[in-house]
Design a protein around this motif. Sequence first.
Motif, PDB file in Angstrom:
ATOM      1  N   LEU A 284      54.218 -43.987  15.314  1.00 29.28           N
ATOM      2  CA  LEU A 284      53.589 -44.295  14.033  1.00 29.28           C
ATOM      3  C   LEU A 284      52.315 -43.478  13.852  1.00 29.28           C
ATOM      4  CD1 LEU A 284      53.329 -45.869  11.426  1.00 29.28           C
ATOM      5  CD2 LEU A 284      52.322 -47.767  12.723  1.00 29.28           C
ATOM      6  N   THR A 285      51.511 -43.386  14.898  1.00 27.30           N
ATOM      7  CA  THR A 285      50.269 -42.614  14.806  1.00 27.30           C
ATOM      8  C   THR A 285      50.555 -41.147  14.530  1.00 27.30           C
ATOM      9  OG1 THR A 285      49.072 -44.136  16.265  1.00 27.30           O
ATOM     10  CG2 THR A 285      48.207 -41.898  16.085  1.00 27.30           C
ATOM     11  N   ASP A 286      51.542 -40.574  15.225  1.00 29.81           N
ATOM     12  CA  ASP A 286      51.923 -39.178  14.968  1.00 29.81           C
ATOM     13  C   ASP A 286      52.367 -38.993  13.521  1.00 29.81           C
ATOM     14  OD1 ASP A 286      51.382 -38.558  17.594  1.00 29.81           O
ATOM     15  OD2 ASP A 286      53.471 -38.588  18.247  1.00 29.81           O
ATOM     16  N   SER A 287      53.119 -39.948  13.002  1.00 30.71           N
ATOM     17  CA  SER A 287      53.623 -39.857  11.631  1.00 30.71           C
ATOM     18  C   SER A 287      52.492 -39.968  10.615  1.00 30.71           C
ATOM     19  CB  SER A 287      54.657 -40.958  11.378  1.00 30.71           C
ATOM     20  OG  SER A 287      55.754 -40.849  12.266  1.00 30.71           O
ATOM     21  N   VAL A 288      51.550 -40.856  10.863  1.00 31.14           N
ATOM     22  CA  VAL A 288      50.398 -41.020   9.963  1.00 31.14           C
ATOM     23  C   VAL A 288      49.560 -39.750   9.937  1.00 31.14           C
ATOM     24  CG1 VAL A 288      48.216 -42.247   9.624  1.00 31.14           C
ATOM     25  CG2 VAL A 288      50.301 -43.534  10.147  1.00 31.14           C
ATOM     26  N   LEU A 289      49.279 -39.186  11.112  1.00 30.38           N
ATOM     27  CA  LEU A 289      48.467 -37.964  11.178  1.00 30.38           C
ATOM     28  C   LEU A 289      49.173 -36.798  10.494  1.00 30.38           C
ATOM     29  CD1 LEU A 289      47.114 -38.205  14.843  1.00 30.38           C
ATOM     30  CD2 LEU A 289      45.922 -38.765  12.725  1.00 30.38           C
ATOM     31  N   SER A 290      50.486 -36.731  10.632  1.00 33.37           N
ATOM     32  CA  SER A 290      51.240 -35.651   9.991  1.00 33.37           C
ATOM     33  C   SER A 290      51.209 -35.786   8.479  1.00 33.37           C
ATOM     34  CB  SER A 290      52.689 -35.668  10.501  1.00 33.37           C
ATOM     35  OG  SER A 290      53.473 -34.716   9.812  1.00 33.37           O
ATOM     36  N   ALA A 291      51.476 -36.984   7.978  1.00 31.93           N
ATOM     37  CA  ALA A 291      51.522 -37.183   6.525  1.00 31.93           C
ATOM     38  C   ALA A 291      50.135 -37.035   5.896  1.00 31.93           C
ATOM     39  CB  ALA A 291      52.088 -38.574   6.210  1.00 31.93           C
ATOM     40  N   ALA A 292      49.091 -37.337   6.653  1.00 27.90           N
ATOM     41  CA  ALA A 292      47.733 -37.281   6.121  1.00 27.90           C
ATOM     42  C   ALA A 292      47.219 -35.858   5.955  1.00 27.90           C
ATOM     43  CB  ALA A 292      46.783 -38.068   7.025  1.00 27.90           C
TER      44      ALA A 292
END
Length: 299
Positions: A284-292
């Motif tokens: 989830l953290t990787d996905s949030v950082l990518s989308a941000a």
Amino acid sequence: MKIDHGNLRALAAVVREGSFERAALSLNVTPSAVSQRIKALEDRMGRLLVQRTVPAAATADGQVLVRLAEQTALLEHDALNRLGVADDDVPYASIPVAVNHDSLETWFVEAAVQFSARTRATLDLQSEDQDHTAALLRNGSVLGAVTALAEPVQGCRIHALGSMRYVATCTPAFHKRHFSQGVNAQTLAQAPVLVFNRKDALQARFAHKISDPVPWQPPVWWVPSTRAFVQATLGGLGWTMNPLPLVQEHLDAGQLMLLRGRAWEDVPLYWQHWRVNSEAMEALTDSVLSAARSLVRRR
């Protein structure tokens, strides 16, 4: 001291759902069973864990156990996922996450899409103002949050995401009607303004930069919807601070305009989550950082 896992799940469900009845539905048991489990846990701990209010809320001691319950469910999900086992009695995790309204309307869904490609867990998204999402982390209601708080909540990891740019906008006709004499304390006091809710301070901050020390008490339209905010601005109801991604095309088309030069504010956002060694939380953290990455970056 041993804590019964089923009782912990019942506590987390009551706090998450806000009532014993809805918690019972989510756990597929009777409200009486939920009540008995909470009472057994409170007797075991020797203290009150749930405030019987509307909605039900965890006490300070209960918040500690809610965090334990949510983290345990996440680790349980990881273990079952690695084993390739699906147990009907242990549902796959749904990670509670708090996201500010404008991030949810712009970039965060992309994070959810990326997350879904990496895990079978789901997200229980709660929408709240970016200045208040950290409170949900502190009280154990969520395991992660997009927040404007730059200091880490105790027990959490923090990641800088970039900034959401808000622009003070209105229609050209509204500007001609209310700001033909300039954007100043007097015109701002008389021009109608759109405000999301009582927690939304963006418009006031922008106005006070111009009107201080003059009191700012304009006519207010309360519009608790990000998309409706844009439509209300286009309809000429008032001026407001809109997220730039949602109004860029309207600015380019001339349907909206800035109140004045450099009429924007960048609000830094952060991703905070509880320190739990979980593959799902890492994904989830990787996905949030990518989308941000679509957010404004400091030069």
